[in-house]
Design a protein around this motif. Structure first.
Motif, short mmCIF file in Angstrom:
data_model
loop_
_atom_site.label_atom_id
_atom_site.label_comp_id
_atom_site.label_asym_id
_atom_site.label_seq_id
_atom_site.Cartn_x
_atom_site.Cartn_y
_atom_site.Cartn_z
N ASN A 95 0.85 -1.17 -0.09
CA ASN A 95 0.02 0.02 -0.06
C ASN A 95 0.95 1.25 -0.02
O ASN A 95 1.66 1.64 0.95
N THR A 96 0.73 1.99 -1.09
CA THR A 96 1.63 3.25 -1.20
C THR A 96 1.38 4.26 -0.18
O THR A 96 2.08 4.89 0.12
N THR A 97 0.13 4.39 0.29
CA THR A 97 -0.30 5.16 1.09
C THR A 97 0.23 5.08 2.56
O THR A 97 0.83 6.00 3.43
N LEU A 98 0.20 3.82 2.80
CA LEU A 98 0.76 3.35 4.03
C LEU A 98 2.47 3.39 4.26
O LEU A 98 2.82 3.86 5.24
N ILE A 99 2.79 3.12 3.10
CA ILE A 99 4.40 3.39 2.91
C ILE A 99 4.67 4.97 3.15
O ILE A 99 5.84 5.16 3.72
N LEU A 100 3.92 5.89 2.43
CA LEU A 100 4.06 7.22 2.59
C LEU A 100 4.16 7.57 4.24
O LEU A 100 5.10 8.28 4.61
N ILE A 101 3.14 7.02 4.83
CA ILE A 101 2.99 7.41 6.33
C ILE A 101 4.06 6.69 7.01
O ILE A 101 4.62 7.36 7.94
N ALA A 102 4.50 5.68 6.50
CA ALA A 102 5.72 5.11 7.25
C ALA A 102 7.03 5.77 7.12
O ALA A 102 7.78 5.86 7.94
N CYS A 103 7.31 6.39 6.03
CA CYS A 103 8.22 7.09 5.82
C CYS A 103 8.35 8.23 6.65
O CYS A 103 9.40 8.77 7.21
N GLY A 104 7.11 9.02 6.87
CA GLY A 104 7.21 9.95 7.76
C GLY A 104 7.56 9.50 9.21
O GLY A 104 8.12 10.33 10.09
N VAL A 105 7.00 8.40 9.66
CA VAL A 105 7.03 7.97 11.16
C VAL A 105 8.56 7.55 11.06
O VAL A 105 9.38 7.97 12.11
N PHE A 106 9.26 6.94 10.10
CA PHE A 106 10.54 6.47 10.12
C PHE A 106 11.39 7.82 10.28
O PHE A 106 12.60 7.85 11.14
N GLY A 107 11.17 8.90 9.52
CA GLY A 107 11.64 10.22 9.73
C GLY A 107 11.87 10.67 10.92
O GLY A 107 12.91 11.18 11.55
N PHE A 108 10.67 10.89 11.52
CA PHE A 108 10.55 11.48 12.93
C PHE A 108 11.05 10.76 13.95
O PHE A 108 11.98 11.30 14.84
N PHE A 109 11.06 9.32 13.94
CA PHE A 109 11.81 8.49 15.19
C PHE A 109 13.20 8.16 14.91
O PHE A 109 13.88 7.89 15.80
N ASN A 110 13.43 8.50 13.48
CA ASN A 110 14.90 8.17 13.37
C ASN A 110 15.79 9.34 13.63
O ASN A 110 17.11 9.39 13.68
N SER A 111 15.29 10.42 13.70
CA SER A 111 15.68 11.82 13.75
C SER A 111 16.89 12.01 14.69
O SER A 111 17.90 12.35 14.52
N GLY A 112 16.61 11.45 16.30
CA GLY A 112 17.67 11.82 17.26
C GLY A 112 18.64 10.73 17.53
O GLY A 112 19.26 10.80 18.31
N LEU A 113 18.51 9.60 16.73
CA LEU A 113 19.20 8.14 16.85
C LEU A 113 21.04 8.65 16.70
O LEU A 113 21.58 8.26 17.51
#
Length: 401
Positions: free
Chosen positions: A298-316
């Motif tokens: 699902n490309t919509t779910l992938i787009l949302i997951a890209c946003g989630v990945f970016g936010f939580f990946n940010s401070g690592l």
């Protein structure tokens, strides 16, 4: 209190620009990959291997960063690297061949390694307070993601207008010119901290402990996973879902935008949340998100997951660096260099590893290499937390650890 013999504002600007430069170099690989394939009539695996030269060039000055600073100080390496970036970009425009491109990416990668090493050290050097240092490292890393967010959008727009891959290296030349101007007019501190003359010997006598080495490996896993994601995701989306290039670039743009937002927010988050808890939450959320990106239909779910990945990946990245520096009582440039060097090995090998996986198993497997690396990151981080000495060494600041 004596007046500081350096330009704090300009040094901060240099640190920000250093991370923006390296972010521009690394975060746009997936976007320039396909224009390069078309220009040189090569397959993605071949161009991915060429990018290994960039990573090798970046690795060498990071590994030798302590020696560079001790021998040449802080200003001269920055000035030389900035001037070299301008020259290399100009030569690449004059001779845009595959051979020249290979030489140029190695050279610009080396300049980026100098910027990253000195930019990171400057943050530590001018922020002796642990809380302020952690927040400053995260805010500096914000500019890495800001480069991805702004240049992903800019390059997608330029390519749509008919620009070639050389537009990217024109941008790098302009950033090099800006760094040169800043470095020439800035007053730099020495590499020795006059306020703590006994610190180097004390730090040398203090063992690092198992957690430092585990966190070094965690940084390796992180810097293996993230560039694999940014390099292969646009092409994966184009090949699996037949998306046009500019629409596929939107997914990584969303990632970089949300990562930039996360970095801006997380400089405040780490002041009230325990750093170890912050790191574990972000890693678990990032692992789930990258697994969805690599395997969902699902490309919509992938787009949302890209946003989630970016936010939580940010401070690592900055969080792992900060947690590593807290494992000894007095953080040192040697420890910072070790953390950076081990992490950069991931950046050094990601193109080769993922290109080999793509060649043998296909592009979805290449993206899933990032998922596997994230799983290793989580396991390593849990082990590091279990044997961490930070909480005992910095008992007065336990709320921040």
């Amino acid at each position: 209190m004596t007046q500081q013999p350096f330009s704090r504002g300009n040094l901060n600007a240099i640190s920000y620009l250093s991370y923006y430069f390296v972010g521009a170099l690394v975060s746009t690989l997936g976007i320039v990959l396909w224009p390069l394939c078309q220009a040189f009539n090569k397959d993605p695996s071949f161009i991915g291997q060429v990018f290994t030269l960039m990573n090798l060039g970046m690795f060498v000055p990071i590994m030798l960063g302590g020696l560079l600073m001790k021998k040449w100080g802080l200003k001269m390496p920055l000035v030389i690297a900035a001037a070299a970036t301008v020259v290399i970009s100009a030569v690449l425009f004059i001779t845009p061949t595959l051979t020249m491109f290979s030489i140029a990416v190695a050279g610009i990668g080396a300049c980026g390694g100098v910027f990253m090493t000195l930019g990171s050290y400057l943050v530590v050097r001018i922020n002796p307070d642990e809380k302020r240092r952690s927040a400053s490292l995260i805010f500096t890393d914000f500019f890495f993601s800001l480069a991805g967010a702004t240049l992903s959008f800019l390059l997608a727009w330029l390519f749509k207008l008919g620009a070639t891959w050389m537009a990217m290296y024109g941008i790098m030349g302009a950033l090099g010119a800006l760094m040169l101007a800043l470095s020439l007019r800035c007053r730099f501190p020495t590499t020795e901290d006059e306020s703590a003359p006994s610190t180097p010997q004390a730090t040398a006598d203090e063992g690092w402990g198992a957690a430092v080495y585990l966190l070094c490996f965690a940084l390796f896993a992180f810097l293996l996973a993230e560039p694999i994601f940014t390099m292969w995701t646009p092409g994966y989306l184009q090949s699996r879902f037949t998306l046009p290039a500019e629409e596929a670039a939107l997914f990584t743009t969303v990632y970089w935008v949300t990562k930039a937002i996360g970095l801006f927010v997380n400089q405040f988050t780490v002041k009230w949340m325990q750093l170890r808890t912050f790191l574990l939450i972000c890693t678990v959320a990032g692992l789930l998100a990258i697994a969805i990106i690599a395997n969902s239909t699902n490309t919509t779910l992938i787009l949302i997951a890209c946003g989630v990945f970016g936010f939580f990946n940010s401070g690592l990245f900055s969080g792992l660096m900060s947690y590593g520096s807290l494992q000894i009582s007095q953080s040192s440039p040697t420890l910072l260099s070790a953390l950076l060097t081990c992490g950069t090995v991931g950046t050094l090998v990601f193109a080769s590893v993922s290109s080999l996986v793509n060649q043998q198993f296909g592009i979805q497997a290449a993206v899933n290499t990032s998922t596997v690396a994230y799983g290793v990151l989580l396991i390593t981080l849990i082990a590091a937390v279990l044997c961490s000495r930070a909480e005992r060494l910095h008992r007065n600041g336990a709320m921040d650890i």
